[in-house]
Design a protein around this motif. Structure first.
Motif: not given
Length: 85
Positions: A1-2, A20-24, A56-58, A29-31
């Motif tokens: 992510t950035s 970009s991700s909020d790490l949720s 790791a899960s995603a 799963l999307e990114v």
């Protein structure tokens, strides 16, 4: 992510897709769809274990073959121990 997907230095890395991700879980799963490799720097957060597990899960769910996880600068032994869990 950035943290800054609008960074102008991205043009020198033609094989890198900045996201970009909020790490949720949902965001990751999307990114990570269609991604081979992930390089990320863990943000300084109280719930960094949960966030790392989300990555790791995603990655596993979307068939990512390689993850590079960079910890916080100045990490102590406990952080190294975490990486071995």
């Amino acid at each position: 992510t950035s943290r800054n997907p609008n960074n102008n230095n991205k043009s020198s890395l033609p094989y890198v897709t900045w996201v970009s991700s909020d790490l949720s879980k949902a965001s990751l799963l999307e990114v990570t769809k269609g991604v081979d490799k992930i390089f990320y720097v863990m943000p300084p957060a109280q719930n960094r274990v949960e966030l790392a597990q989300n990555v790791a899960s995603a990655a596993q769910s979307n068939g990512v073959s390689y993850i590079v996880h960079v910890s916080l600068p100045g990490a102590e032994y406990r952080a190294i121990h975490f990486a071995r869990q």
